[in-house]
Design a protein around this motif. Sequence first.
Motif, short mmCIF file in Angstrom:
data_model
loop_
_atom_site.label_atom_id
_atom_site.label_comp_id
_atom_site.label_asym_id
_atom_site.label_seq_id
_atom_site.Cartn_x
_atom_site.Cartn_y
_atom_site.Cartn_z
N ARG A 266 3.02 45.32 26.47
CA ARG A 266 3.87 44.14 26.61
C ARG A 266 3.04 42.88 26.86
N LEU A 267 1.95 43.00 27.62
CA LEU A 267 1.09 41.84 27.85
C LEU A 267 0.56 41.31 26.52
N PHE A 268 0.10 42.20 25.66
CA PHE A 268 -0.48 41.74 24.41
C PHE A 268 0.58 41.21 23.45
N LEU A 269 1.80 41.71 23.56
CA LEU A 269 2.88 41.12 22.79
C LEU A 269 3.17 39.71 23.28
N ARG A 270 3.15 39.50 24.59
CA ARG A 270 3.34 38.14 25.13
C ARG A 270 2.22 37.21 24.68
N ILE A 271 0.99 37.71 24.66
CA ILE A 271 -0.14 36.87 24.24
C ILE A 271 0.03 36.42 22.79
N VAL A 272 0.39 37.37 21.91
CA VAL A 272 0.51 37.06 20.48
C VAL A 272 1.66 36.09 20.23
N THR A 273 2.76 36.23 20.96
CA THR A 273 3.94 35.41 20.68
C THR A 273 3.99 34.12 21.50
N PHE A 274 3.02 33.86 22.37
CA PHE A 274 3.07 32.70 23.28
C PHE A 274 3.26 31.39 22.52
N LEU A 275 2.54 31.20 21.45
CA LEU A 275 2.58 29.91 20.75
C LEU A 275 3.94 29.64 20.12
N THR A 276 4.72 30.68 19.87
CA THR A 276 6.05 30.46 19.30
C THR A 276 7.02 29.91 20.34
N TYR A 277 6.67 30.01 21.63
CA TYR A 277 7.53 29.49 22.70
C TYR A 277 7.25 28.02 23.01
N LEU A 278 6.09 27.53 22.68
CA LEU A 278 5.68 26.19 23.12
C LEU A 278 6.64 25.10 22.61
N PRO A 279 7.05 24.18 23.48
CA PRO A 279 7.89 23.05 23.02
C PRO A 279 7.11 22.19 22.02
N LYS A 280 7.79 21.69 21.03
CA LYS A 280 7.14 20.86 20.01
C LYS A 280 6.44 19.63 20.59
N PRO A 281 7.01 18.96 21.61
CA PRO A 281 6.30 17.81 22.18
C PRO A 281 4.93 18.17 22.76
N ILE A 282 4.78 19.39 23.26
CA ILE A 282 3.49 19.81 23.81
C ILE A 282 2.48 20.01 22.67
N ILE A 283 2.95 20.57 21.56
CA ILE A 283 2.06 20.72 20.40
C ILE A 283 1.63 19.36 19.90
N GLN A 284 2.57 18.41 19.86
CA GLN A 284 2.22 17.06 19.41
C GLN A 284 1.27 16.40 20.40
N ALA A 285 1.48 16.62 21.69
CA ALA A 285 0.58 16.06 22.70
C ALA A 285 -0.83 16.60 22.53
N ALA A 286 -0.94 17.89 22.21
CA ALA A 286 -2.26 18.48 21.99
C ALA A 286 -2.91 17.87 20.76
N ARG A 287 -2.13 17.66 19.71
CA ARG A 287 -2.68 17.07 18.49
C ARG A 287 -3.14 15.62 18.74
#
Length: 482
Positions: free
Chosen positions: A340-361
């Motif tokens: 379950r830990l590794f499933l959480r690791i792989v899927t983490f980026l699908t949870y991120l809010p779009k504004p955070i992705i834009q802030a990182a960019r």
Amino acid sequence: MPEDQGSSAPATAPAGKPYHAKRPHRKSRTGCRNCKARKVKCDEGRPVCHPCTVRGDKCVYLVAPPPARVSRSRTTSPASSSDSRPASTPAPASAFTPASSPDFVLVGRHADTITQQPQFIPSGHTQADMRLLWFYTTATYASFSTGQLKERSVDVVLRVNVVQQAFANPFLMNCILGLTAMHINHLGIPNLDISRSLEIQYRTKALESYRKAVEAADPATYPALLANSLMVCGLSTHIFRGEDARPFSFLDWMTLWKGIGAIINVTNFPQMFRTGIAALLFRPAVDMDASAHALPNYLLFMVASIKTDDPDHPLVPKYYKALKFLGSLYLELRNGFSHRLFLRIVTFLTYLPKPIIQAARERRPRALVILAHYLVFITFKARSCWWMDGIAGFEIPNIARLLGPAWAGLLRVPLAALRETDNRGVARLLLDDPGWDEPTDMFVEPVSPAGERELAIRALMEDDMAPEVQAYRARKLEVELC
């Protein structure tokens, strides 16, 4: 008196019982292992003979069938008639899925003689395609499997349903072949004759055909598009390695992961369940309150200290949300290196809010610090997700150089994690607990280099003469003598 040894029939038959001559038959010399062990006649049906089909046993052959051999199976099932299928007929996924046999069956005196490769080539495909598809169903698929969970078991989906979709949707087939070519070269297996230039050709074709399929947006292709959107995240990791590597490629990679959600939003779920692809959609639920308590205090303070005149102030709620999703990884880590830990690791980026992705960019420091801490989790070596290898080691230093000394304190753990050589050392850093050890009652054996699949892959490498590999070859190198 006993009858003469040279007589073809007994002189007399028992009273009241008619005599029936024994039906002659040709001795099977290339039958399967189970029939030989039971001393019964094998009809040599491929990939599964009739006796094994009836008994429900795994059917394993020691040698490849003769070139002109036609199956004599008494059944007409797809499993027993694959050898007589015309070359122009698309092959069922089971023909490329050695689910009932060892990963590799090696015959003769050389480790590069492989009998588990497909015995025919469907129309529109090459021998290289078939070698790649065989290797995908044997090894590459496992890098997207997170193990057996009660809510999610995707091994069969990846090996059968996804391959069925690939034969119907060339863009998915291109992605599978490109990903597998990259895997083979990542492992350094020369025997399968997949060059770097061929890998690039497959990858270019895969990305171009996927782009066209997304633009077309045909509802009939949605299951294949969903599977493809997952696999293209692995295929695109070439941008972190070799000549293709460029700093902050991770930011573009995140956009690909968010693309999975975009496809899910337009998906017809009943159609997904009919095709069997729905299992790929599963993400474990997140307890947001418990996850917040599992976070390191310095990450919470990084957001709590944002002043009203700070350009990041409008993003405070989004930062907290992203941190809570990150906290689910810390919370799961306390239970050990579970599936379950590794499933959480792989899927983490699908949870991120779009504004955070834009802030990182936009290279905002707080967003990059959060991503640097996530990258630490993908350094764990408890599962063979080869396409994530090297990403953290490449991008964490890039983030540190960009942010400079002013943010060095918040990047201490990510940078220190790169110097650790085992999972336990990385976990102790993340949890800030020098005495932490994995709970014995929650222990899940990690995939080791000496595991069956890894040994099978290493057996194909002619220059790998390690004792465990030689022992594996000794078990698999069998010559049929009778």
